[in-house]
Design an enzyme around this catalytic site. Structure first.
Site, PDB file in Angstrom:
ATOM      1  CB  CYS A 120      -0.921  -0.003   1.215  1.00  0.00           C
ATOM      2  SG  CYS A 120      -1.876  -1.510   1.338  1.00  0.00           S
ATOM      3  CG  HIS A 133      -3.018   2.964   2.868  1.00  0.00           C
ATOM      4  ND1 HIS A 133      -3.734   2.706   1.722  1.00  0.00           N
ATOM      5  CD2 HIS A 133      -2.954   1.788   3.549  1.00  0.00           C
ATOM      6  CE1 HIS A 133      -4.080   1.441   1.705  1.00  0.00           C
ATOM      7  NE2 HIS A 133      -3.629   0.861   2.808  1.00  0.00           N
ATOM      8  CG  ASN A 158      -6.628  -1.090   2.012  1.00  0.00           C
ATOM      9  OD1 ASN A 158      -6.018  -0.643   1.046  1.00  0.00           O
ATOM     10  ND2 ASN A 158      -6.034  -1.659   3.048  1.00  0.00           N
TER      11      ASN A 158
END
Ligand code: UT7
Length: 341
Positions: A124, A268, A298
């Site tokens: 990520c 994030h 996500n």
């Protein structure tokens, strides 16, 4: 010299899967997912769409924005694509395992014939790593002027849809930015600094185990476990709160900005509770974090550029605003970029 974000773009699959939709086939419910993560929905790509397709769409939107800007030298998408010197694509879910890079596929589809291209595998944190890498590559050679930095993911294809502890968290999407080097920019404009970290001792906590050279598929093998994301949620949670806190502190110390000067922290988009916990530790109000995980969940390396594009197109960024990205993910990796818009 400055390395600035000239334009942004994003691609979000139209199919929306709400928490209630998930609860029809899985032992979960809207209340649990919202209270533990802040997520209400995620978007899922159709079977025909691969990582490069979303990346291409996001990149085209960024180039389309660039050609409409005041003083733009390139007037068509084709010319804008030819003006790109390098493409860096962060992903954990590439079109192909190992080779070719998804960035090369995007380079071809975009007809960015003057660009070299490569993927970055940093989970990520891929987009954050990508910004710093692209900026260094632009700064290094006088002839390089423009870079596309893309985060693109089809996580739904590597999700275990029977594992309620992980499948509720993820979604698909892509975001892209066009970075440009300007020689005559005023002081402290564009990318001012980045922090990048890695701790491979946590590799097992977030892993797609199958299909690589450690657990290769061989002809005739029955596929007992397909390539799916395995996650130790508690370990990643603890790591993430620490990573967000430390990255913000280090980035401020390195760039000599104060937290009060920062207009937006663009984190994030993994879990609202992680950000609330980090914000509380540091005394940063929650409103300073830009969040869109409610709608997209996500999307790994894509989550920060998608959020950046939403802010930008939503008119929430003014010239001179100080913004900060901060992220964490598989590796384990973490990091952040500080930019003056
Ligand atoms: O990009 C980085 C990606 N990863 C992350 O950011 C993950 C970081 N970790 C987290 O966000 C959290 O650890 C989770 C959201 C994954 C889990 O939250 P938690 O508060 O740590 O829950 P838990 O794992 O401690 O589970 C609590 C309970 C358990 O039930 P019991 O054993 O107490 O009866 C779970 O079985 O919640 C249950 N549970 C669920 N219930 C309904 C776990 N997932 C679900 C679910 N729906 N989806």
């Amino acid at each position: 010299m400055a390395i600035e974000i000239r334009a942004t773009g994003r691609a979000i699959p139209s199919k929306r899967l709400s928490n209630d939709d998930l609860a029809k086939t899985l032992d979960t419910n809207d209340e649990w997912i919202i209270s533990h993560t802040g997520i209400k929905a995620r978007h899922i790509a159709d079977e025909a769409t691969a990582c490069s397709d979303l990346a291409l769409e996001a990149a085209r939107h960024a180039l389309a924005m660039a050609i409409t800007q005041e003083g733009a030298q390139e007037k068509t998408l084709e010319d804008a694509a030819l003006s790109v010197d390098l493409i860096i694509l962060g992903t954990a879910t590439p079109d192909y395992h190992g080779c070719p890079s998804t960035a090369c596929i995007v380079q071809d589809k975009l007809a960015a014939r003057n660009a070299f291209a490569m993927d970055i595998t940093a989970g990520c944190t891929g987009f954050i790593y990508g910004i710093e890498t692209a900026a260094a590559l632009l700064a290094h050679a006088p002839s390089r002027k423009r870079a596309l930095v893309i985060g693109s993911e089809i996580l739904s294809r590597f999700t275990d849809w029977h594992d309620r502890t992980s499948c509720v968290l993820f979604g698909d999407g892509a975001g892209a930015v066009l970075l440009e080097k300007t020689s005559d920019a005023p002081q402290r404009r564009g990318l001012v600094g980045s922090i990048l970290t890695a701790d491979g001792s946590g590799a097992e906590h977030l892993i797609i185990r199958q299909g690589g050279s450690r657990h290769a598929f061989r002809a005739g093998d029955a596929v007992r476990v397909p390539p799916i994301i395995e996650m130790n949620g508690h370990a990643v949670y603890t790591f993430a709160v620490k990573a967000v806190t430390e990255t913000i502190e280090k980035l401020l110390a390195e760039t000599k900005f104060t937290i009060d000067e920062v207009r937006w922290i663009i984190p994030h988009q993994a879990n609202r509770r992680i950000l609330a916990a980090a914000g509380k530790r540091m005394g940063i109000p929650e409103e300073r974090f830009f969040l869109n995980l409610e709608e997209y969940a996500n999307t790994s390396a894509a989550s920060i550029p998608i959020a950046l594009d939403e802010l930008n197109r939503g008119g929430k960024l003014q010239k001179g605003d100080v913004i900060m990205t901060v992220g964490f993910g598989a590796g384990l990796t973490s990091g952040g970029n500080l930019l003056v818009w």
